[in-house]
Design a protein around this motif. Structure first.
Motif, PDB file in Angstrom:
ATOM      1  N   ARG A  45       0.817  -1.211   0.000  1.00  0.00           N
ATOM      2  CA  ARG A  45       0.000   0.000   0.000  1.00  0.00           C
ATOM      3  C   ARG A  45       0.853   1.265   0.000  1.00  0.00           C
ATOM      4  O   ARG A  45       0.580   2.221  -0.746  1.00  0.00           O
ATOM      5  N   GLN A  46       1.894   1.300   0.837  1.00  0.00           N
ATOM      6  CA  GLN A  46       2.720   2.502   0.919  1.00  0.00           C
ATOM      7  C   GLN A  46       3.398   2.802  -0.417  1.00  0.00           C
ATOM      8  O   GLN A  46       3.396   3.941  -0.889  1.00  0.00           O
ATOM      9  N   THR A  47       3.969   1.772  -1.029  1.00  0.00           N
ATOM     10  CA  THR A  47       4.641   1.967  -2.313  1.00  0.00           C
ATOM     11  C   THR A  47       3.643   2.340  -3.395  1.00  0.00           C
ATOM     12  O   THR A  47       3.914   3.185  -4.238  1.00  0.00           O
ATOM     13  N   ARG A  48       2.472   1.695  -3.357  1.00  0.00           N
ATOM     14  CA  ARG A  48       1.439   1.996  -4.361  1.00  0.00           C
ATOM     15  C   ARG A  48       0.989   3.442  -4.278  1.00  0.00           C
ATOM     16  O   ARG A  48       0.812   4.109  -5.306  1.00  0.00           O
ATOM     17  N   VAL A  49       0.825   3.979  -3.084  1.00  0.00           N
ATOM     18  CA  VAL A  49       0.382   5.367  -2.928  1.00  0.00           C
ATOM     19  C   VAL A  49       1.408   6.329  -3.508  1.00  0.00           C
ATOM     20  O   VAL A  49       1.066   7.277  -4.229  1.00  0.00           O
ATOM     21  N   VAL A  50       2.682   6.085  -3.218  1.00  0.00           N
ATOM     22  CA  VAL A  50       3.731   6.983  -3.723  1.00  0.00           C
ATOM     23  C   VAL A  50       3.817   6.919  -5.247  1.00  0.00           C
ATOM     24  O   VAL A  50       3.889   7.949  -5.931  1.00  0.00           O
ATOM     25  N   LEU A  51       3.794   5.711  -5.800  1.00  0.00           N
ATOM     26  CA  LEU A  51       3.867   5.574  -7.256  1.00  0.00           C
ATOM     27  C   LEU A  51       2.639   6.168  -7.936  1.00  0.00           C
ATOM     28  O   LEU A  51       2.747   6.798  -8.992  1.00  0.00           O
ATOM     29  N   ALA A  52       1.464   5.981  -7.333  1.00  0.00           N
ATOM     30  CA  ALA A  52       0.247   6.558  -7.900  1.00  0.00           C
ATOM     31  C   ALA A  52       0.319   8.077  -7.906  1.00  0.00           C
ATOM     32  O   ALA A  52      -0.061   8.733  -8.890  1.00  0.00           O
ATOM     33  N   LEU A  53       0.810   8.646  -6.822  1.00  0.00           N
ATOM     34  CA  LEU A  53       0.973  10.095  -6.750  1.00  0.00           C
ATOM     35  C   LEU A  53       1.929  10.591  -7.826  1.00  0.00           C
ATOM     36  O   LEU A  53       1.676  11.592  -8.506  1.00  0.00           O
ATOM     37  N   PHE A  54       3.019   9.871  -8.004  1.00  0.00           N
ATOM     38  CA  PHE A  54       4.008  10.246  -9.013  1.00  0.00           C
ATOM     39  C   PHE A  54       3.417  10.192 -10.419  1.00  0.00           C
ATOM     40  O   PHE A  54       3.578  11.116 -11.219  1.00  0.00           O
TER      41      PHE A  54
ATOM     42  N   SER B 202      -3.717   0.344 -10.395  1.00  0.00           N
ATOM     43  CA  SER B 202      -3.588   1.059  -9.127  1.00  0.00           C
ATOM     44  C   SER B 202      -2.679   2.266  -9.203  1.00  0.00           C
ATOM     45  O   SER B 202      -2.960   3.292  -8.578  1.00  0.00           O
ATOM     46  N   PHE B 203      -1.575   2.182  -9.968  1.00  0.00           N
ATOM     47  CA  PHE B 203      -0.656   3.325  -9.930  1.00  0.00           C
ATOM     48  C   PHE B 203      -0.088   3.739 -11.290  1.00  0.00           C
ATOM     49  O   PHE B 203       0.732   4.656 -11.342  1.00  0.00           O
ATOM     50  N   ILE B 204      -0.514   3.116 -12.370  1.00  0.00           N
ATOM     51  CA  ILE B 204      -0.056   3.557 -13.689  1.00  0.00           C
ATOM     52  C   ILE B 204      -1.188   4.214 -14.470  1.00  0.00           C
ATOM     53  O   ILE B 204      -1.010   5.284 -15.053  1.00  0.00           O
ATOM     54  N   CYS B 205      -2.362   3.599 -14.462  1.00  0.00           N
ATOM     55  CA  CYS B 205      -3.509   4.152 -15.194  1.00  0.00           C
ATOM     56  C   CYS B 205      -4.008   5.423 -14.519  1.00  0.00           C
ATOM     57  O   CYS B 205      -4.455   5.376 -13.356  1.00  0.00           O
ATOM     58  N   PRO B 206      -3.985   6.574 -15.182  1.00  0.00           N
ATOM     59  CA  PRO B 206      -4.412   7.821 -14.522  1.00  0.00           C
ATOM     60  C   PRO B 206      -5.893   7.832 -14.182  1.00  0.00           C
ATOM     61  O   PRO B 206      -6.293   8.434 -13.181  1.00  0.00           O
ATOM     62  N   LEU B 207      -6.723   7.175 -14.990  1.00  0.00           N
ATOM     63  CA  LEU B 207      -8.149   7.148 -14.688  1.00  0.00           C
ATOM     64  C   LEU B 207      -8.412   6.330 -13.424  1.00  0.00           C
ATOM     65  O   LEU B 207      -9.271   6.686 -12.610  1.00  0.00           O
ATOM     66  N   GLY B 208      -7.684   5.251 -13.245  1.00  0.00           N
ATOM     67  CA  GLY B 208      -7.828   4.450 -12.029  1.00  0.00           C
ATOM     68  C   GLY B 208      -7.403   5.230 -10.795  1.00  0.00           C
ATOM     69  O   GLY B 208      -8.070   5.176  -9.752  1.00  0.00           O
ATOM     70  N   ILE B 209      -6.302   5.969 -10.898  1.00  0.00           N
ATOM     71  CA  ILE B 209      -5.833   6.774  -9.765  1.00  0.00           C
ATOM     72  C   ILE B 209      -6.843   7.874  -9.454  1.00  0.00           C
ATOM     73  O   ILE B 209      -7.117   8.174  -8.283  1.00  0.00           O
ATOM     74  N   MET B 210      -7.410   8.490 -10.499  1.00  0.00           N
ATOM     75  CA  MET B 210      -8.429   9.519 -10.285  1.00  0.00           C
ATOM     76  C   MET B 210      -9.640   8.946  -9.548  1.00  0.00           C
ATOM     77  O   MET B 210     -10.199   9.583  -8.654  1.00  0.00           O
ATOM     78  N   GLN B 211     -10.041   7.729  -9.889  1.00  0.00           N
ATOM     79  CA  GLN B 211     -11.165   7.100  -9.197  1.00  0.00           C
ATOM     80  C   GLN B 211     -10.831   6.853  -7.729  1.00  0.00           C
ATOM     81  O   GLN B 211     -11.689   7.018  -6.851  1.00  0.00           O
ATOM     82  N   ASP B 212      -9.602   6.456  -7.449  1.00  0.00           N
ATOM     83  CA  ASP B 212      -9.206   6.256  -6.056  1.00  0.00           C
ATOM     84  C   ASP B 212      -9.295   7.553  -5.272  1.00  0.00           C
ATOM     85  O   ASP B 212      -9.715   7.564  -4.106  1.00  0.00           O
ATOM     86  N   ALA B 213      -8.880   8.659  -5.900  1.00  0.00           N
ATOM     87  CA  ALA B 213      -8.931   9.952  -5.224  1.00  0.00           C
ATOM     88  C   ALA B 213     -10.377  10.349  -4.926  1.00  0.00           C
ATOM     89  O   ALA B 213     -10.699  10.820  -3.824  1.00  0.00           O
TER      90      ALA B 213
END
Length: 603
Positions: free
Chosen positions: A88-97, A153-164
């Motif tokens: 989870r911690q690594t995924r959050v940082v990579l998603a943010l990046f 979880s952390f590469i697709c921008p649409l997926g990251i936007m949905q998480d936000a």
């Protein structure tokens, strides 16, 4: 650096986990983000060609390239280790990046970001498949087979936007989700229709559900106008202070139909994410459905330890993919996006992320998407100790950095009404786009058919075009796909931005020399619109500004010495850049405009 993080995390047996996270959270995340940036730097230095998804000339000697490749491998390995140990911690940082880098790629109007984060667009799965980018496709496949659907979880921008957006939706709702069964008929039905449309060349409809393209339209049509408006405010403040740090740029909606489609897409996906988390990803998204076939066989998965489970249901009620059934201790791996939220929510260490060998009994059963429980405990233990690591409840504020990107989407795009005046006295009438018999496609697309087959209407080239030449088409058969027009500027021969950023191969990389010799169309003179004849004045703007020297001013009547001079176009030399159409003073329709070619020619 990444290994330093893992060393710190591995000390949880001796140092309390909360102490590490509260005291060293900023340091750990800063180190991890630095490692990600190093990864990108090494990728550019080590792979200067298509392998990195960028057109970069590498000036390093061979020994420097070897060092870069070695460092690239070390940092990549470190990130993989960090992802496996601390999901989870690594995924959050990579998603943010990734979400910041991809969004800035669409917002930037200066052309700076394409050399830094342009590879992120080419790392998206659907564009990589269309561009035949084997390296990017192989990386996504390997990541999925090892870690599960971490791409979502952390590469697709649409997926990251949905998480936000889902994170915002959980602020006032505790445990908002529930397990639901997979809707196979909908998932596979959408995938079959999507593939049929792509194969049939109807990319416009297919682009509506393509995840990267949907995010691109939202970023370009909704977020970029807000970004430019903020830039113009800063430019006005800087101008008042006698500073030119910022400069004004035109703010305009390039296509109302595409704008409303982007707005509708944001509303639908945002509403689904707000209420139900990853509903779009696991029912509509064709990329998610394709990856679900691979994620069933991933090496690392979420596993249940039934002997520790207390049936508290927190894992199911906090799973945004709705794929965990706590009653039967099963996980639907085809829908699990490996976000790691369940690991944090479980207070009894009943969930783990890793590889578990199948027992002989399980091996004899058909392959399933669920994890089978181990031996059931006869009685619950009287005392339980809270686990350390991912199972400890962690403050969710670490993903709050993503909130800013989601909040920006709630603002409406602002239209700037710019007046063009002649000498500060008369307001000039705006130009109207002429009706072209053959639409224009950008240099590097080679033909209208190639462009239509590969373009997913992500609008990245539209966002990058510095002269306002590219804008989404409003024709039904090419809706949202970029087309060219010259009311606001011309396609300068030295500009190759669109070919550099296109991730799908719809616009192939092209050099300045190749662009200058590529004929995408030819100019046509419209006699009844020319000011030489209508206003009885001398002009010649088109001939003076033509970069190819394809226009000459010739007497209208060669036998009359007093005959006015009008433009004559040499179609063999014209490249269709639109400079003549742009500088023509005739209003509202230019006296000279460019007709496109179905197949581009080399002159």
């Amino acid at each position: 650096m990444v290994f330093a993080i893992n060393v710190l995390y591995l000390q949880v047996d001796y140092i309390p986990y909360n102490h590490i996270m509260k005291k060293n959270r900023i340091l750990l995340y800063a180190i991890l983000i630095a490692a990600v940036f190093l990864l990108c730097f090494f990728a550019v230095g080590a792979f200067p060609t298509h392998a990195a998804g960028m057109q970069v000339k590498c000036g390093l000697p061979w020994i420097g390239q070897v060092v870069c490749i070695a460092l690239f491998a070390v940092v990549s390995l470190g990130l993989c280790v960090s992802l496996a140990l601390h999901l989870r911690q690594t995924r959050v940082v990579l998603a943010l990046f990734f979400i910041i880098g991809t969004t800035l790629l669409f917002l930037d109007f200066t052309g700076t970001m394409r050399g830094i984060t342009g590879w992120m667009a080419k790392a998206q799965l659907l564009p990589a498949v269309l561009a035949l980018n084997a390296v990017a496709v192989a990386v996504v496949v390997v990541l999925t087979l090892v870690f599960g659907r971490v791409y979502c979880s952390f590469i697709c921008p649409l997926g990251i936007m949905q998480d936000a957006i889902a994170r915002l939706g959980r602020i006032r709702r505790r445990n908002p989700y529930n397990y639901s069964k997979e809707k196979k008929w909908l998932r596979y039905g959408v995938l079959v229709v999507f593939l049929a449309l792509l194969v049939g060349g109807v990319g416009t409809v297919a682009a509506l559900v393509a995840p990267y393209s949907a995010f691109g339209r939202i970023a370009q049509n909704i977020l970029q106008p807000i970004w430019i408006a903020g830039n113009n405010v800063l430019a006005s403040v800087a101008e008042a202070c006698d500073s030119y740090t910022f400069y004004h740029t035109d703010l305009w909606i390039r296509s109302l139909p595409t704008f409303f489609i982007a707005l509708a897409t944001l509303f639908v996906i945002g509403l689904l994410a707000w209420r139900n988390g990853r509903t779009w990803c696991n029912t509509i998204c064709p990329v998610g459905t394709v990856l679900s076939f691979l994620s069933r066989f991933s090496w690392l998965k979420i596993h249940f330890d039934e002997s520790k489970c207390r049936q508290c249901s927190k894992c199911s009620r906090n799973c945004k993919a709705a794929c965990i059934d706590y009653k039967t201790h099963t996980v639907d791996y085809s829908r699990c996006v490996a976000c790691g939220d369940c690991l944090v929510q479980c207070e009894f260490a009943a969930l783990t992320y890793g590889h578990r060998k199948r027992t002989r009994a399980e091996a004899s059963m058909p392959q399933a998407e669920t994890t089978k429980p181990q031996a059931k405990a006869s009685e619950p233990k009287a005392e339980t100790t809270k686990p350390l690591g991912d199972a400890q409840s962690v403050d969710g504020s670490r993903r709050a950095f993503l909130v800013g990107a989601a909040l920006a989407t709630s603002a409406a795009a602002l239209a700037q009404k710019a007046k063009k005046v002649d000498g500060g006295l008369a307001t000039l009438e705006k130009k109207v786009e002429p009706k072209r018999h053959t639409p224009l496609t950008p240099p590097g697309s080679w033909s209208a058919d190639n462009f239509a087959e590969h373009c997913t209407a992500c609008q990245l080239c539209v966002a990058e075009c510095p002269n306002g030449v590219l804008r989404p088409s409003i024709e039904l058969d090419k809706l949202m796909q970029p087309t060219m027009s010259f009311e606001r500027g011309a396609c300068r021969p030295e500009c190759t931005r669109c070919s550099e950023v296109c991730p799908t191969g719809a616009i192939k990389p092209i050099t300045r020399a190749e662009k200058s010799s590529t004929q995408i169309g030819h100019a046509v003179w419209i006699k009844q619109n020319c000011v030489v004849l209508t206003d009885k004045v001398e002009c010649g703007n088109c001939a003076r500004h033509c970069p190819a020297g394809a226009i000459e001013m010739m007497p209208l009547d060669p036998n009359d010495d007093t005959s006015p001079f009008v433009p004559a176009v040499n179609e063999a030399r014209c490249i269709g850049c639109g400079e003549c159409e742009y500088v023509c003073p005739a209003r509202p329709f230019s006296a000279i405009h460019v007709e496109g070619h179905e197949v581009h020619r080399t002159i």
